[in-house]
Design a protein around this motif. Structure first.
Motif, PDB file in Angstrom:
ATOM      1  N   ASN A 142       0.844  -1.205   0.000  1.00  0.00           N
ATOM      2  CA  ASN A 142       0.000   0.000   0.000  1.00  0.00           C
ATOM      3  C   ASN A 142       0.878   1.254   0.000  1.00  0.00           C
ATOM      4  OD1 ASN A 142       0.708   0.613   2.811  1.00  0.00           O
ATOM      5  ND2 ASN A 142      -0.619  -1.121   3.328  1.00  0.00           N
ATOM      6  N   GLU A 143       0.229   2.406  -0.128  1.00  0.00           N
ATOM      7  CA  GLU A 143       0.951   3.675  -0.223  1.00  0.00           C
ATOM      8  C   GLU A 143       1.697   4.023   1.065  1.00  0.00           C
ATOM      9  OE1 GLU A 143      -1.262   6.896  -2.155  1.00  0.00           O
ATOM     10  OE2 GLU A 143      -2.584   5.356  -2.992  1.00  0.00           O
ATOM     11  N   GLU A 144       1.124   3.707   2.204  1.00  0.00           N
ATOM     12  CA  GLU A 144       1.776   3.987   3.484  1.00  0.00           C
ATOM     13  C   GLU A 144       3.101   3.216   3.592  1.00  0.00           C
ATOM     14  OE1 GLU A 144       0.986   3.104   8.190  1.00  0.00           O
ATOM     15  OE2 GLU A 144      -0.759   3.536   6.937  1.00  0.00           O
ATOM     16  N   GLN A 145       3.055   1.944   3.245  1.00  0.00           N
ATOM     17  CA  GLN A 145       4.260   1.127   3.261  1.00  0.00           C
ATOM     18  C   GLN A 145       5.263   1.626   2.221  1.00  0.00           C
ATOM     19  OE1 GLN A 145       3.792  -3.010   2.111  1.00  0.00           O
ATOM     20  NE2 GLN A 145       5.391  -3.646   3.543  1.00  0.00           N
ATOM     21  N   ALA A 146       4.763   2.043   1.055  1.00  0.00           N
ATOM     22  CA  ALA A 146       5.643   2.562   0.005  1.00  0.00           C
ATOM     23  C   ALA A 146       6.389   3.800   0.486  1.00  0.00           C
ATOM     24  CB  ALA A 146       4.833   2.890  -1.251  1.00  0.00           C
ATOM     25  N   LYS A 147       5.696   4.703   1.148  1.00  0.00           N
ATOM     26  CA  LYS A 147       6.343   5.925   1.650  1.00  0.00           C
ATOM     27  C   LYS A 147       7.413   5.588   2.679  1.00  0.00           C
ATOM     28  CE  LYS A 147       5.523  10.469   3.702  1.00  0.00           C
ATOM     29  NZ  LYS A 147       6.907  10.745   3.571  1.00  0.00           N
ATOM     30  N   LYS A 148       7.116   4.675   3.590  1.00  0.00           N
ATOM     31  CA  LYS A 148       8.087   4.268   4.609  1.00  0.00           C
ATOM     32  C   LYS A 148       9.342   3.681   3.959  1.00  0.00           C
ATOM     33  CE  LYS A 148       8.626   1.120   8.504  1.00  0.00           C
ATOM     34  NZ  LYS A 148       8.061   0.019   9.240  1.00  0.00           N
ATOM     35  N   ILE A 149       9.154   2.787   3.004  1.00  0.00           N
ATOM     36  CA  ILE A 149      10.273   2.149   2.298  1.00  0.00           C
ATOM     37  C   ILE A 149      11.054   3.177   1.487  1.00  0.00           C
ATOM     38  CG2 ILE A 149      10.811   0.566   0.387  1.00  0.00           C
ATOM     39  CD1 ILE A 149       8.600  -1.274   1.530  1.00  0.00           C
ATOM     40  N   PHE A 150      10.348   4.009   0.742  1.00  0.00           N
ATOM     41  CA  PHE A 150      10.993   5.010  -0.111  1.00  0.00           C
ATOM     42  C   PHE A 150      11.830   5.975   0.732  1.00  0.00           C
ATOM     43  CE2 PHE A 150      11.240   8.802  -2.774  1.00  0.00           C
ATOM     44  CZ  PHE A 150      11.537   8.267  -4.017  1.00  0.00           C
ATOM     45  N   ASP A 151      11.251   6.453   1.825  1.00  0.00           N
ATOM     46  CA  ASP A 151      11.978   7.383   2.693  1.00  0.00           C
ATOM     47  C   ASP A 151      13.235   6.719   3.268  1.00  0.00           C
ATOM     48  OD1 ASP A 151      10.084   9.327   2.178  1.00  0.00           O
ATOM     49  OD2 ASP A 151       9.071   9.114   4.116  1.00  0.00           O
ATOM     50  N   ALA A 152      13.118   5.461   3.689  1.00  0.00           N
ATOM     51  CA  ALA A 152      14.266   4.756   4.258  1.00  0.00           C
ATOM     52  C   ALA A 152      15.348   4.529   3.203  1.00  0.00           C
ATOM     53  CB  ALA A 152      13.823   3.427   4.864  1.00  0.00           C
ATOM     54  N   LEU A 153      14.958   4.074   2.015  1.00  0.00           N
ATOM     55  CA  LEU A 153      15.939   3.801   0.960  1.00  0.00           C
ATOM     56  C   LEU A 153      16.622   5.071   0.462  1.00  0.00           C
ATOM     57  CD1 LEU A 153      14.084   1.102  -1.160  1.00  0.00           C
ATOM     58  CD2 LEU A 153      16.122   0.764   0.266  1.00  0.00           C
ATOM     59  N   SER A 154      15.896   6.164   0.368  1.00  0.00           N
ATOM     60  CA  SER A 154      16.476   7.390  -0.186  1.00  0.00           C
ATOM     61  C   SER A 154      17.267   8.191   0.850  1.00  0.00           C
ATOM     62  CB  SER A 154      15.389   8.257  -0.827  1.00  0.00           C
ATOM     63  OG  SER A 154      14.433   8.667   0.131  1.00  0.00           O
ATOM     64  N   SER A 155      17.149   7.846   2.133  1.00  0.00           N
ATOM     65  CA  SER A 155      17.895   8.545   3.179  1.00  0.00           C
ATOM     66  C   SER A 155      19.393   8.377   2.949  1.00  0.00           C
ATOM     67  CB  SER A 155      17.502   7.982   4.550  1.00  0.00           C
ATOM     68  OG  SER A 155      18.263   8.606   5.560  1.00  0.00           O
ATOM     69  N   GLY A 156      20.077   9.475   2.761  1.00  0.00           N
ATOM     70  CA  GLY A 156      21.511   9.425   2.478  1.00  0.00           C
ATOM     71  C   GLY A 156      21.826   9.165   1.019  1.00  0.00           C
ATOM     72  N   GLY A 157      20.799   8.949   0.215  1.00  0.00           N
ATOM     73  CA  GLY A 157      20.969   8.701  -1.220  1.00  0.00           C
ATOM     74  C   GLY A 157      20.380   9.845  -2.021  1.00  0.00           C
ATOM     75  N   SER A 158      19.666   9.504  -3.094  1.00  0.00           N
ATOM     76  CA  SER A 158      19.061  10.545  -3.937  1.00  0.00           C
ATOM     77  C   SER A 158      17.702  10.077  -4.440  1.00  0.00           C
ATOM     78  CB  SER A 158      19.968  10.877  -5.128  1.00  0.00           C
ATOM     79  OG  SER A 158      20.154   9.732  -5.937  1.00  0.00           O
ATOM     80  N   VAL A 159      16.876  11.057  -4.798  1.00  0.00           N
ATOM     81  CA  VAL A 159      15.548  10.784  -5.357  1.00  0.00           C
ATOM     82  C   VAL A 159      15.567  11.213  -6.814  1.00  0.00           C
ATOM     83  CG1 VAL A 159      13.102  11.396  -5.264  1.00  0.00           C
ATOM     84  CG2 VAL A 159      14.382  11.058  -3.134  1.00  0.00           C
ATOM     85  N   GLU A 160      15.313  10.261  -7.715  1.00  0.00           N
ATOM     86  CA  GLU A 160      15.236  10.579  -9.136  1.00  0.00           C
ATOM     87  C   GLU A 160      13.809  10.893  -9.563  1.00  0.00           C
ATOM     88  OE1 GLU A 160      18.789   9.090  -8.047  1.00  0.00           O
ATOM     89  OE2 GLU A 160      17.112   7.682  -8.088  1.00  0.00           O
ATOM     90  N   MET A 161      12.837  10.270  -8.928  1.00  0.00           N
ATOM     91  CA  MET A 161      11.418  10.522  -9.207  1.00  0.00           C
ATOM     92  C   MET A 161      10.659  10.380  -7.890  1.00  0.00           C
ATOM     93  SD  MET A 161       8.939   8.520 -11.863  1.00  0.00           S
ATOM     94  CE  MET A 161       7.216   8.970 -12.039  1.00  0.00           C
ATOM     95  N   PRO A 162      10.145  11.474  -7.352  1.00  0.00           N
ATOM     96  CA  PRO A 162       9.424  11.393  -6.075  1.00  0.00           C
ATOM     97  C   PRO A 162       8.211  10.469  -6.185  1.00  0.00           C
ATOM     98  CG  PRO A 162       9.790  13.675  -6.718  1.00  0.00           C
ATOM     99  CD  PRO A 162      10.179  12.822  -7.887  1.00  0.00           C
ATOM    100  N   LEU A 163       7.806   9.919  -5.049  1.00  0.00           N
ATOM    101  CA  LEU A 163       6.609   9.084  -5.039  1.00  0.00           C
ATOM    102  C   LEU A 163       5.410   9.880  -5.522  1.00  0.00           C
ATOM    103  CD1 LEU A 163       6.740   7.130  -1.651  1.00  0.00           C
ATOM    104  CD2 LEU A 163       6.946   6.193  -3.949  1.00  0.00           C
ATOM    105  N   GLY A 164       4.619   9.267  -6.359  1.00  0.00           N
ATOM    106  CA  GLY A 164       3.412   9.920  -6.858  1.00  0.00           C
ATOM    107  C   GLY A 164       2.587   8.959  -7.691  1.00  0.00           C
ATOM    108  N   LYS A 165       1.410   9.417  -8.037  1.00  0.00           N
ATOM    109  CA  LYS A 165       0.486   8.618  -8.845  1.00  0.00           C
ATOM    110  C   LYS A 165       0.957   8.620 -10.295  1.00  0.00           C
ATOM    111  CE  LYS A 165      -4.519   8.400  -9.795  1.00  0.00           C
ATOM    112  NZ  LYS A 165      -4.437   7.085 -10.326  1.00  0.00           N
ATOM    113  N   THR A 166       0.875   7.460 -10.939  1.00  0.00           N
ATOM    114  CA  THR A 166       1.176   7.337 -12.361  1.00  0.00           C
ATOM    115  C   THR A 166       0.003   6.625 -13.028  1.00  0.00           C
ATOM    116  OG1 THR A 166       2.219   5.159 -12.155  1.00  0.00           O
ATOM    117  CG2 THR A 166       3.653   7.094 -11.870  1.00  0.00           C
ATOM    118  N   PHE A 167       0.043   6.494 -14.327  1.00  0.00           N
ATOM    119  CA  PHE A 167      -1.055   5.804 -15.005  1.00  0.00           C
ATOM    120  C   PHE A 167      -1.082   4.315 -14.698  1.00  0.00           C
ATOM    121  CE2 PHE A 167       2.375   5.578 -18.135  1.00  0.00           C
ATOM    122  CZ  PHE A 167       2.291   4.277 -18.600  1.00  0.00           C
ATOM    123  N   TRP A 168       0.046   3.742 -14.205  1.00  0.00           N
ATOM    124  CA  TRP A 168       0.077   2.312 -13.906  1.00  0.00           C
ATOM    125  C   TRP A 168       0.062   2.010 -12.403  1.00  0.00           C
ATOM    126  CZ3 TRP A 168       4.484   4.931 -15.430  1.00  0.00           C
ATOM    127  CH2 TRP A 168       5.548   4.912 -14.537  1.00  0.00           C
TER     128      TRP A 168
END
Length: 142
Positions: A92-118
């Motif tokens: 779900n989106e809540e889990q996605a945000k938690k994972i994304f924030d943890a993985l990108s911490s100290g790294g970089s974001v190429e495409m922020p989390l958001g809605k896409t057509f898929w």
């Protein structure tokens, strides 16, 4: 025949740190970690960089239902993560945000989390080890 692809990542001397990072960020479950000095058979003379006896020869972790294998490699020049990304599909989106924030911490974001057509929630980041990730919540089928 059942075929399974299991990623094997080389961390240029930072493998133990990476294992600990993925345990915290992704709730990875460590299966094993063996250092070069612990191996029953030592590498051939000259294969291993000097001082790498305590480095990780092999580690395995479960990330969800996927086994990911890791190593420091045999020297600081071995490794690199160009030309691919690992894709992870949170429930779900809540889990996605938690994972994304943890993985990108100290790294970089190429495409922020958001809605896409898929997907209702998709983003791309690179973690502090240089591993590229795609976080993708699978859309419900109508």
């Amino acid at each position: 025949m059942k075929t399974v692809i299991e990623p094997y990542l080389f961390f240029r001397g930072r493998c133990e740190e990476a294992v600990e990072f993925y345990e915290a960020a992704l709730e990875a479950k460590r299966v094993m970690l063996m250092r070069f000095e612990e191996a029953p058979d030592q590498p051939p003379e000259g294969m291993l960089a000097e001082g790498w006896g305590k480095k990780v020869m092999h580690a395995s972790v479960w990330i969800g239902e996927t086994m990911v294998m890791m190593s420091d490699g045999c020297g600081a020049d071995e490794g690199g993560f160009d030309g691919f990304r690992l894709s992870i599909a949170p429930e779900n989106e809540e889990q996605a945000k938690k994972i994304f924030d943890a993985l990108s911490s100290g790294g970089s974001v190429e495409m922020p989390l958001g809605k896409t057509f898929w997907s209702p929630c998709y983003g791309m980041c690179t973690d502090k080890f240089g591993v590229g990730w795609m976080v993708n919540v699978v859309a419900e089928q109508q």
